[in-house]
Design an enzyme around this catalytic site. Structure first.
Site, PDB file in Angstrom:
ATOM      1  N   LYS A 154      -0.602  -6.768  -4.956  1.00 23.69           N
ATOM      2  CA  LYS A 154      -0.860  -8.071  -5.282  1.00 23.69           C
ATOM      3  C   LYS A 154       0.245  -8.721  -6.480  1.00 23.69           C
ATOM      4  O   LYS A 154      -0.035  -9.080  -7.404  1.00 23.69           O
ATOM      5  CB  LYS A 154      -2.417  -8.170  -5.990  1.00 23.69           C
ATOM      6  CG  LYS A 154      -2.604  -7.127  -6.910  1.00 23.69           C
ATOM      7  CD  LYS A 154      -3.999  -7.382  -7.503  1.00 23.69           C
ATOM      8  CE  LYS A 154      -4.455  -6.026  -8.433  1.00 23.69           C
ATOM      9  NZ  LYS A 154      -5.195  -6.211  -9.077  1.00 23.69           N
ATOM     10  N   ARG A 163     -23.400   7.927  14.494  1.00 27.34           N
ATOM     11  CA  ARG A 163     -23.117   7.997  12.985  1.00 27.34           C
ATOM     12  C   ARG A 163     -21.799   7.362  13.034  1.00 27.34           C
ATOM     13  O   ARG A 163     -21.158   7.631  13.799  1.00 27.34           O
ATOM     14  CB  ARG A 163     -23.324   9.031  12.512  1.00 27.34           C
ATOM     15  CG  ARG A 163     -24.483   9.731  12.305  1.00 27.34           C
ATOM     16  CD  ARG A 163     -25.422   9.350  11.284  1.00 27.34           C
ATOM     17  NE  ARG A 163     -26.583  10.138  10.992  1.00 27.34           N
ATOM     18  CZ  ARG A 163     -27.700   9.883  11.786  1.00 27.34           C
ATOM     19  NH1 ARG A 163     -27.845   9.010  12.608  1.00 27.34           N
ATOM     20  NH2 ARG A 163     -28.862  10.578  11.458  1.00 27.34           N
ATOM     21  N   ARG A 175     -24.808  13.654  19.400  1.00 25.74           N
ATOM     22  CA  ARG A 175     -24.634  12.448  18.668  1.00 25.74           C
ATOM     23  C   ARG A 175     -23.071  11.728  19.104  1.00 25.74           C
ATOM     24  O   ARG A 175     -22.283  12.423  19.580  1.00 25.74           O
ATOM     25  CB  ARG A 175     -24.433  12.454  17.226  1.00 25.74           C
ATOM     26  CG  ARG A 175     -25.659  12.645  16.416  1.00 25.74           C
ATOM     27  CD  ARG A 175     -25.429  12.729  15.173  1.00 25.74           C
ATOM     28  NE  ARG A 175     -27.005  12.689  14.381  1.00 25.74           N
ATOM     29  CZ  ARG A 175     -27.168  13.294  13.050  1.00 25.74           C
ATOM     30  NH1 ARG A 175     -26.015  13.808  12.627  1.00 25.74           N
ATOM     31  NH2 ARG A 175     -28.262  13.165  12.634  1.00 25.74           N
ATOM     32  N   GLY A 191       0.833  -1.257  -0.141  1.00 17.16           N
ATOM     33  CA  GLY A 191      -0.078   0.085  -0.151  1.00 17.16           C
ATOM     34  C   GLY A 191       0.826   1.309   0.013  1.00 17.16           C
ATOM     35  O   GLY A 191       1.908   1.185   0.593  1.00 17.16           O
ATOM     36  N   ASP A 196       0.797   2.463   9.110  1.00 17.29           N
ATOM     37  CA  ASP A 196       0.370   1.620  10.348  1.00 17.29           C
ATOM     38  C   ASP A 196       1.535   1.743  11.515  1.00 17.29           C
ATOM     39  O   ASP A 196       1.117   1.403  12.572  1.00 17.29           O
ATOM     40  CB  ASP A 196       0.199   0.201   9.968  1.00 17.29           C
ATOM     41  CG  ASP A 196      -1.379   0.036   9.486  1.00 17.29           C
ATOM     42  OD1 ASP A 196      -2.114   1.113   8.941  1.00 17.29           O
ATOM     43  OD2 ASP A 196      -1.595  -1.112   8.939  1.00 17.29           O
ATOM     44  N   ARG A 233      -4.276  -2.235  11.021  1.00 17.54           N
ATOM     45  CA  ARG A 233      -4.685  -3.718  10.946  1.00 17.54           C
ATOM     46  C   ARG A 233      -4.055  -4.446  12.295  1.00 17.54           C
ATOM     47  O   ARG A 233      -4.872  -5.171  12.629  1.00 17.54           O
ATOM     48  CB  ARG A 233      -3.645  -4.364   9.767  1.00 17.54           C
ATOM     49  CG  ARG A 233      -3.776  -5.713   9.338  1.00 17.54           C
ATOM     50  CD  ARG A 233      -3.009  -5.733   7.768  1.00 17.54           C
ATOM     51  NE  ARG A 233      -4.073  -5.445   6.961  1.00 17.54           N
ATOM     52  CZ  ARG A 233      -5.313  -6.086   6.468  1.00 17.54           C
ATOM     53  NH1 ARG A 233      -5.071  -7.418   6.944  1.00 17.54           N
ATOM     54  NH2 ARG A 233      -5.954  -5.620   5.541  1.00 17.54           N
ATOM     55  N   MET A 250      -7.360   3.282  10.193  1.00 20.72           N
ATOM     56  CA  MET A 250      -6.616   2.340   9.591  1.00 20.72           C
ATOM     57  C   MET A 250      -5.688   1.685  10.929  1.00 20.72           C
ATOM     58  O   MET A 250      -5.340   2.502  11.810  1.00 20.72           O
ATOM     59  CB  MET A 250      -5.786   2.512   8.302  1.00 20.72           C
ATOM     60  CG  MET A 250      -6.589   2.757   7.092  1.00 20.72           C
ATOM     61  SD  MET A 250      -5.701   2.672   5.724  1.00 20.72           S
ATOM     62  CE  MET A 250      -6.816   2.259   4.333  1.00 20.72           C
TER      63      MET A 250
HETATM   64  O1  F6P Z   1      -0.970  -1.794   5.747  1.00 17.71           O
HETATM   65  C1  F6P Z   1      -1.418  -0.474   5.489  1.00 17.71           C
HETATM   66  C2  F6P Z   1      -3.014  -0.507   5.322  1.00 17.71           C
HETATM   67  O2  F6P Z   1      -3.070   0.984   5.023  1.00 17.71           O
HETATM   68  C3  F6P Z   1      -3.735  -0.958   6.420  1.00 17.71           C
HETATM   69  O3  F6P Z   1      -4.022  -0.371   7.329  1.00 17.71           O
HETATM   70  C4  F6P Z   1      -5.134  -1.526   5.495  1.00 17.71           C
HETATM   71  O4  F6P Z   1      -5.783  -2.409   6.171  1.00 17.71           O
HETATM   72  C5  F6P Z   1      -4.432  -1.684   4.115  1.00 17.71           C
HETATM   73  O5  F6P Z   1      -3.416  -0.899   4.122  1.00 17.71           O
HETATM   74  C6  F6P Z   1      -5.362  -1.454   3.061  1.00 17.71           C
HETATM   75  O6  F6P Z   1      -5.094  -1.720   2.038  1.00 17.71           O
HETATM   76  P1  F6P Z   1      -5.943  -1.575   0.526  1.00 17.71           P
HETATM   77  O7  F6P Z   1      -5.153  -0.316  -0.089  1.00 17.71           O
HETATM   78  O8  F6P Z   1      -5.210  -2.640  -0.139  1.00 17.71           O
HETATM   79  O9  F6P Z   1      -7.461  -1.471   0.601  1.00 17.71           O
END
Ligand code: F6P
Length: 363
Positions: A74, A279, A175, A11, A140, A184, A182
């Protein structure tokens, strides 16, 4: 050494272009030619995807988000999606072709900029004999062995700015706003932005949460006359005894599941349990976009120039790490061994608790 190649994988993260800039400038100063492999390893497989990078090509790119080389998550050459004549996608190991391309093009070193996945791939190529140097990238901030990865500071700034903006609308409508950020495996973005952006609740992957504790905090706010709340949830957070929410595997060749959905779930639980208007929103890729902060630019430039110094010294199968106050070279094997997670006893966590932020547990 007179010819090196740089690639960006996984990413994107703000600061990638600053690394490319520093590598091109520093290597050119040593008299080396620099090439860039487009979209991860594609340049090693297809000559048209390998581009020469001169100082003129990288002039002015430091403040620009993304990567001029393109990237992919990928594109693992050990398991790459390739279409056959019938148009079906199959995962194929093309690592020998990458090695062949690397040797044929006469490179003395490959600087691989990436997160845990890309650095693991880089290490596998090092084992096959490619002189590789890794540069740690991920918003991250979850890479062990480096104090920081570039991209994180920008992501935190973006998330904090979003939280700042949500306060007024949350307050106007009484609210609860639930913001999914992000993160993970680690809750660094949630923790830093949540503390700085005045969250009432922060939910981290490191600490499975209890909805009773979350609702108790919001009710306590009510009793104290504060009728709104901001809840920050990392995408990898989960309820005690629950599972991390994901949206499936995503594209062929992608190794990790697409996370998401926990923010919406938490918002709905709060609404059902205590009847507050809620929300939810997902900040998503906004956190990966835009111009890098000054901190990230400087860090990325330092990483890039340190990587070239490491190449000059022949320090391969290693990653540049920021070990304040200086850069150091750590073995790639050690850098990818485990995720850097939030230490629940750290000063930042203690700060969050002492200023009244609920972390989803019963303290
Ligand atoms: O690893 C960095 C990250 O930003 C994660 O926090 C997130 O889950 C992932 O990339 C999202 O990846 P993509 O761009 O493939 O949706």
């Amino acid at each position: 050494m007179n010819k090196i190649v740089i690639s960006t994988g996984g990413g994107d993260a703000p600061g990638l272009n600053a690394v490319i800039f520093a590598v091109v400038k520093s290597a050119t100063k040593l008299g080396w030619d620099v090439y860039g492999s487009r979209h991860g390893y594609r340049g090693f497989l297809d000559r048209d995807e390998m581009v020469r990078l001169t100082p003129a090509d990288v002039e002015g790119i430091t403040p620009i988000g993304g990567t001029i080389l393109g990237t992919t998550n990928k594109g693992n050459p050990f398991s790459m999606p390739v279409k056959n004549f019938a148009g079906e996608e199959k995962l194929v190991n093309v690592s020998d072709k990458v090695m062949e391309g690397f040797r044929r093009m006469g490179f003395g070193c490959h600087i691989a900029v990436g997160g845990d996945g890309s650095l693991e791939i880089a290490h596998r190529f090092a084992e096959l004999g490619m002189p590789v140097i890794g540069v740690p990238k991920t918003i991250d901030n979850d890479l062990e062995a480096t104090d920081r990865t570039f991209g994180f500071d920008t992501a935190v700034s973006t998330a904090t700015e979003a939280l700042d903006k949500l306060h007024s609308t949350a307050k106007s409508h009484d609210r609860v706003m639930v913001v999914e950020v992000m993160g993970r495996d680690s809750g660094w973005i949630a923790l830093y932005s949540g503390i700085s952006g005045g969250a009432d609740v922060i939910l981290l992957p490191e600490l499975p949460f209890d909805m009773d504790a979350v609702c108790a905090k919001i009710t306590e706010n009510e009793l104290n006359g504060k009728h709104y709340a901001i809840v920050v949830v990392a995408e990898g957070a989960k309820e005690e005894g629950g599972e991390v929410r994901n949206r499936g595997k995503g594209e062929t060749g992608r190794e990790e599941a697409l996370l998401g959905g926990i923010g919406e779930w938490v918002a709905e639980e709060i609404r059902q349990r205590i009847g507050k208007d809620t929300r939810s929103l997902v900040l998503g890729h906004l956190q990966r976009g835009g111009s890098p902060t000054t901190f990230d630019r400087l860090l990325a430039l330092r990483f890039g120039s340190a990587a070239v110094r490491m190449a000059a010294e022949g320090l391969f199968d290693r990653m540049v790490a920021w070990t304040p106050p200086n850069m150091s070279a750590v073995l790639l094997e050690d850098a990818i061994c485990c995720r850097k997670q939030v230490d629940l006893e750290s000063d930042k966590v203690l700060t969050a608790r002492s200023i009244g932020i609920c972390l989803g547990d019963k303290e």
